[in-house]
Design an enzyme around this catalytic site. Sequence first.
Site, PDB file in Angstrom:
ATOM      1  N   LYS A  51     -37.942  88.375  17.367  1.00 33.37           N
ATOM      2  CA  LYS A  51     -38.841  89.252  18.114  1.00 33.37           C
ATOM      3  C   LYS A  51     -40.240  89.101  17.514  1.00 33.37           C
ATOM      4  CE  LYS A  51     -39.323  94.122  19.501  1.00 33.37           C
ATOM      5  NZ  LYS A  51     -38.772  95.488  19.399  1.00 33.37           N
ATOM      6  N   SER A  90     -37.660  97.073  23.958  1.00 37.12           N
ATOM      7  CA  SER A  90     -38.831  96.238  23.820  1.00 37.12           C
ATOM      8  C   SER A  90     -38.531  94.813  23.349  1.00 37.12           C
ATOM      9  CB  SER A  90     -39.819  96.888  22.852  1.00 37.12           C
ATOM     10  OG  SER A  90     -39.241  97.047  21.576  1.00 37.12           O
ATOM     11  N   SER A 125     -34.618  99.721  21.605  1.00 35.96           N
ATOM     12  CA  SER A 125     -35.189  98.407  21.948  1.00 35.96           C
ATOM     13  C   SER A 125     -34.312  97.193  21.658  1.00 35.96           C
ATOM     14  CB  SER A 125     -36.540  98.226  21.272  1.00 35.96           C
ATOM     15  OG  SER A 125     -37.501  98.995  21.940  1.00 35.96           O
TER      16      SER A 125
HETATM   17  N1  LIG Z   1     -39.182 100.562  20.161  1.00 35.34           N
HETATM   18  C1  LIG Z   1     -38.239 101.187  20.871  1.00 35.34           C
HETATM   19  O1  LIG Z   1     -37.086 101.190  20.501  1.00 35.34           O
HETATM   20  C2  LIG Z   1     -38.612 101.883  22.154  1.00 35.34           C
HETATM   21  C3  LIG Z   1     -37.728 101.848  23.221  1.00 35.34           C
HETATM   22  C4  LIG Z   1     -38.048 102.477  24.412  1.00 35.34           C
HETATM   23  C5  LIG Z   1     -39.252 103.142  24.536  1.00 35.34           C
HETATM   24  C6  LIG Z   1     -40.137 103.181  23.442  1.00 35.34           C
HETATM   25  C7  LIG Z   1     -39.820 102.545  22.254  1.00 35.34           C
END
Ligand SMILES: NC(=O)c1ccccc1
Length: 504
Positions: A96, A171, A195
């Site tokens: 990532k 994400s 994410s």
């Molecule tokens: N970084 C995350 O896990 C994330 C996921 C969904 C919405 C905002 C943040």
Amino acid sequence: MAITRPSATQIRELAAGLHMSLSPEEAAAYRALMDASFDAYDVIDALPDYIPAVKYPRTPGHRPGPEENPLGAWYWKSEVKGAEHGKLAGKRVVLKDNVALAGVPMMNGASTLEGFVPAADATIVTRMLDAGATIVGKATCEHFCLSGGSHTSDPGPVHNPHRRGYSAGGSSSGSGALVAAGEVDLAIGGDQGGSIRIPAAYCGIVGLKPTHGLVPYTGVMPIETTIDHTGPMTARVADNALLLEVLAGPDGLDPRQYAPQVAPYTEALGKGAKGLRIGLLTEGFAVPGMQEAVADKVRAGAARFERLGATVEEVSLPAYRLAAAVWQPIALEGLTQQMMVGNGMGFNWKGAYDVGLFDAHAGWRGRADDLSATLKISMLIGQWGLTHYRGRYYAKAQNLARQVRTDFADAFGRYDLLLCPTLPCTATKLPEAGAPLEEVIARAFEMVASTSPMDVTGNPSLSLPCGLVDGLPVGLMLTARDWNESAIYQAAAAFEADGDWRGF
Ligand SMILES: NC(=O)c1ccccc1
């Protein structure tokens, strides 16, 4: 070069910013007493940084054009070959793009960070290379990882390999898409609100959010220390367990790692599901936006576990719902303070800091209008909580998080695993360029109530593909007590061995 000393006038300006009023005379008097401190700054400035050495040679690589990047899932291609032998020999891994790979650009989905090149490898990068992996590049991720969709990245949207024009989930969007498309063997993702598990569910792969602190976060750009996780995303359960074996354990540099308990995860494979006690999490089937077809697939998955010899019974855990609320002040005030005001990593912890990231990311202030809508709304809420309410809801949420953890721990006295849908829905349509704000925000946050509770509790939680609804994958989420990733892998491997999920 000597550190610049402030003038007496600058001291007065600083004082005003700190709600002090200093007369010119007072400012001059304070200034005259600062030399010893600034001499110390000169000492620091004159020394080279003290950071982990880069172990494996690499070239900067290149940013692939559209013909090499049909899904938009690659941010950067580059090849770093690891050791000759090891558990990951022959495996191609993508990171990532919030994971530092020294000498290779990292923008974390945000144009304001574009051009930044980390100087050190993340701990997990070194561990994978030591285990014989080849790192093949960086996967596109959402703008500073702040969305569960795949439409907020400045390099561009990431398409779902199952259906072009649909979200890959975020994400860790590119990580999910590249694994699902078979372009890489393994991927690293990050998870503060879901994410890793969201793109795993949308793309039909296996994504684990390990127990908080099991995998060192050193060298990965944070959002908020208490909910930051990084972990493996793979097509198959066995690869996931194998990669976790390589990633897990303390590195002595990460404040998230109090006393991580490592286990031989691959030994859990092939044990079958017989005797596992599974709790069907009532509240997990009642999250906002729950689609019946998705819930039905996950219930069918639970029935499959029963056929495989597990005991499955419904369990209500109201703390799951509370945890989604607790996540909001922690994530929003925490990210505003640590990731944004704190120049990427924040302060007040011991460990390895990325000095270059401080310099590069501090520049967001000159271009704040270019931040994503999801980050803007998060910072606006977070700043309101910090200023208008003095951060008291962050503080209270951290306390309630402990209560939630206790309730989860009680449930894990009775059940090895909690089972629920990873998400209420299958992959949604990617918003078009210029889509209304309401749509951009909805597609980014509509699913976090299902996954964010496990970021608050820190429990290990994995999304496992369990079927297709109208041709799009559905994820089944398995959550275990802290450090019991083995139970998750045991169950997931048995499920996977029972047949191809695409036919379920
Ligand atoms: N970084 C995350 O896990 C994330 C996921 C969904 C919405 C905002 C943040």
